[in-house]
Motif scaffolding. Structure first.
Motif, PDB file in Angstrom:
ATOM      1  N   GLN A   1       0.841  -1.197   0.000  1.00 41.58           N
ATOM      2  CA  GLN A   1       0.000   0.000   0.000  1.00 41.58           C
ATOM      3  C   GLN A   1       0.881   1.254   0.000  1.00 41.58           C
ATOM      4  OE1 GLN A   1      -3.613  -0.241   0.377  1.00 41.58           O
ATOM      5  NE2 GLN A   1      -3.083  -2.339  -0.186  1.00 41.58           N
ATOM      6  N   SER A   2       0.421   2.290  -0.657  1.00 37.65           N
ATOM      7  CA  SER A   2       1.058   3.606  -0.582  1.00 37.65           C
ATOM      8  C   SER A   2       0.117   4.505   0.209  1.00 37.65           C
ATOM      9  CB  SER A   2       1.278   4.203  -1.974  1.00 37.65           C
ATOM     10  OG  SER A   2       2.220   3.430  -2.677  1.00 37.65           O
ATOM     11  N   LYS A   3       0.661   5.195   1.198  1.00 38.83           N
ATOM     12  CA  LYS A   3      -0.158   6.067   2.039  1.00 38.83           C
ATOM     13  C   LYS A   3       0.412   7.473   2.026  1.00 38.83           C
ATOM     14  CE  LYS A   3      -3.072   3.055   3.064  1.00 38.83           C
ATOM     15  NZ  LYS A   3      -4.367   3.183   2.464  1.00 38.83           N
ATOM     16  N   GLU A   4      -0.478   8.444   2.061  1.00 35.36           N
ATOM     17  CA  GLU A   4      -0.081   9.840   2.109  1.00 35.36           C
ATOM     18  C   GLU A   4       0.560  10.149   3.456  1.00 35.36           C
ATOM     19  OE1 GLU A   4      -0.342  12.091  -0.363  1.00 35.36           O
ATOM     20  OE2 GLU A   4      -1.167  10.526  -1.658  1.00 35.36           O
ATOM     21  N   ILE A   5       1.502  11.091   3.465  1.00 28.58           N
ATOM     22  CA  ILE A   5       2.097  11.548   4.706  1.00 28.58           C
ATOM     23  C   ILE A   5       0.982  12.093   5.582  1.00 28.58           C
ATOM     24  CG2 ILE A   5       3.619  13.291   5.723  1.00 28.58           C
ATOM     25  CD1 ILE A   5       5.378  12.950   3.217  1.00 28.58           C
ATOM     26  N   GLY A   6       0.998  11.730   6.856  1.00 32.44           N
ATOM     27  CA  GLY A   6      -0.018  12.178   7.792  1.00 32.44           C
ATOM     28  C   GLY A   6      -1.150  11.178   7.999  1.00 32.44           C
ATOM     29  N   THR A   7      -1.136  10.056   7.256  1.00 30.87           N
ATOM     30  CA  THR A   7      -2.163   9.031   7.448  1.00 30.87           C
ATOM     31  C   THR A   7      -2.076   8.498   8.872  1.00 30.87           C
ATOM     32  OG1 THR A   7      -2.075   8.379   5.122  1.00 30.87           O
ATOM     33  CG2 THR A   7      -2.984   6.765   6.667  1.00 30.87           C
ATOM     34  N   THR A   8      -3.201   8.371   9.537  1.00 29.28           N
ATOM     35  CA  THR A   8      -3.230   7.845  10.908  1.00 29.28           C
ATOM     36  C   THR A   8      -4.186   6.661  10.989  1.00 29.28           C
ATOM     37  OG1 THR A   8      -5.001   9.337  11.582  1.00 29.28           O
ATOM     38  CG2 THR A   8      -2.744  10.115  11.926  1.00 29.28           C
ATOM     39  N   GLY A   9      -4.000   5.851  12.035  1.00 30.44           N
ATOM     40  CA  GLY A   9      -4.895   4.727  12.277  1.00 30.44           C
ATOM     41  C   GLY A   9      -4.859   3.664  11.208  1.00 30.44           C
ATOM     42  N   TYR A  10      -3.754   3.534  10.490  1.00 35.80           N
ATOM     43  CA  TYR A  10      -3.646   2.561   9.401  1.00 35.80           C
ATOM     44  C   TYR A  10      -3.133   1.221   9.921  1.00 35.80           C
ATOM     45  CZ  TYR A  10      -2.226   0.228   5.166  1.00 35.80           C
ATOM     46  OH  TYR A  10      -2.083  -0.700   4.184  1.00 35.80           O
ATOM     47  N   LYS A  11      -3.818   0.161   9.609  1.00 29.59           N
ATOM     48  CA  LYS A  11      -3.390  -1.186   9.989  1.00 29.59           C
ATOM     49  C   LYS A  11      -2.394  -1.680   8.929  1.00 29.59           C
ATOM     50  CE  LYS A  11      -7.581  -2.361  12.494  1.00 29.59           C
ATOM     51  NZ  LYS A  11      -8.284  -1.090  12.446  1.00 29.59           N
ATOM     52  N   PHE A  12      -1.117  -1.787   9.322  1.00 30.98           N
ATOM     53  CA  PHE A  12      -0.080  -2.193   8.375  1.00 30.98           C
ATOM     54  C   PHE A  12      -0.214  -3.657   7.984  1.00 30.98           C
ATOM     55  CE2 PHE A  12       1.822   1.416  10.551  1.00 30.98           C
ATOM     56  CZ  PHE A  12       2.348   2.142   9.501  1.00 30.98           C
ATOM     57  N   THR A  13      -0.429  -4.502   8.980  1.00 30.31           N
ATOM     58  CA  THR A  13      -0.568  -5.935   8.732  1.00 30.31           C
ATOM     59  C   THR A  13      -1.197  -6.584   9.947  1.00 30.31           C
ATOM     60  OG1 THR A  13       0.552  -7.943   7.943  1.00 30.31           O
ATOM     61  CG2 THR A  13       1.706  -6.643   9.605  1.00 30.31           C
ATOM     62  N   GLY A  14      -1.659  -7.791   9.770  1.00 27.93           N
ATOM     63  CA  GLY A  14      -2.251  -8.523  10.880  1.00 27.93           C
ATOM     64  C   GLY A  14      -2.045 -10.016  10.716  1.00 27.93           C
ATOM     65  N   VAL A  15      -2.037 -10.681  11.842  1.00 28.18           N
ATOM     66  CA  VAL A  15      -1.887 -12.133  11.854  1.00 28.18           C
ATOM     67  C   VAL A  15      -2.966 -12.716  12.761  1.00 28.18           C
ATOM     68  CG1 VAL A  15      -0.206 -12.110  13.749  1.00 28.18           C
ATOM     69  CG2 VAL A  15      -0.226 -14.019  12.150  1.00 28.18           C
ATOM     70  N   ARG A  16      -3.437 -13.877  12.420  1.00 27.02           N
ATOM     71  CA  ARG A  16      -4.415 -14.597  13.242  1.00 27.02           C
ATOM     72  C   ARG A  16      -3.718 -15.842  13.753  1.00 27.02           C
ATOM     73  NH1 ARG A  16      -9.478 -15.047  14.600  1.00 27.02           N
ATOM     74  NH2 ARG A  16     -11.179 -15.126  13.797  1.00 27.02           N
ATOM     75  N   LEU A  17      -3.606 -15.925  15.108  1.00 28.11           N
ATOM     76  CA  LEU A  17      -2.993 -17.094  15.735  1.00 28.11           C
ATOM     77  C   LEU A  17      -4.090 -18.006  16.254  1.00 28.11           C
ATOM     78  CD1 LEU A  17       0.033 -15.643  17.728  1.00 28.11           C
ATOM     79  CD2 LEU A  17       0.034 -16.860  15.561  1.00 28.11           C
TER      80      LEU A  17
END
Length: 187
Positions: A101-117
């Motif tokens: 993903q490309s995100k604009e400078i100042g983006t907040t609350g962005y989920k970079f990645t997640g894993v399910r254990l």
């Protein structure tokens, strides 16, 4: 002082390995390291049943003064090819965007990645810490207020000296009941 530990496959002849990564222990502080080993599959362990194994730290790769006696040897463990213990399976969670993903400078609350254990069916599993690797070109100075979440609860992160690893200590641990799952993400 920077200490360097590098993960390598154990030597078959010496049964020794160099483990870990580079880290810094600041003056007046301590750092706990845990050394652990895994058995191969149960079928191939049957020939070792009853044998006793120990893990020892025989050297520390540093230019700093090390106080204490080496080797440091952990508790002895008897090999057992019939014991079934808890397991955990990791998979992408719904919090993983699934692509770069490309995100604009100042983006907040962005989920970079997640894993399910998901815990196996034998017993509950306790997660005591989580570490994510930042593989992109962003440096630690480009990202701020990073938290690791487990089922919606935020945990503060510690960033490695190279700015690539974001870790969270989960205190006494988060229990994943056998057969159930927990979502973990970084934002």
């Amino acid at each position: 002082m920077v200490h360097s530990l590098i993960l390598q496959r154990p030597s078959v002849q010496t049964h020794q390995a160099i483990v870990g990564g580079t880290f810094t222990v600041k003056a007046g502080t301590t750092k706990t390291l845990t050394i652990a080993g895994n058995m191969t599959d149960k079928a191939s362990m049957a020939t070792y049943a009853g044998q006793v194994a120990t893990l020892s730290i025989t050297a520390v790769n540093t230019t700093a003064t090390v106080t204490g006696a080496l080797p440091i040897t952990g508790a002895s463990q008897t090999m057992n090819s019939t014991l079934t213990i808890g397991t955990a399976t990791a998979a992408n969670s719904s919090y993983d965007p699934g692509s770069i993903q490309s995100k604009e400078i100042g983006t907040t609350g962005y989920k970079f990645t997640g894993v399910r254990l998901t815990a196996g069916s034998a017993e509950d599993v306790r997660i005591k810490s989580v570490r994510f690797y930042q593989a992109g070109s962003a440096g630690s100075g480009d990202i701020a207020n990073v938290k690791i979440y487990v089922d919606g609860t935020a945990y503060d992160t510690t960033v490695s000296a190279d700015g690539k690893y974001y870790s969270a200590n989960l205190g006494s641990g988060i229990v994943v009941a056998k057969g159930l799952a927990k979502d973990i993400w970084i934002e």
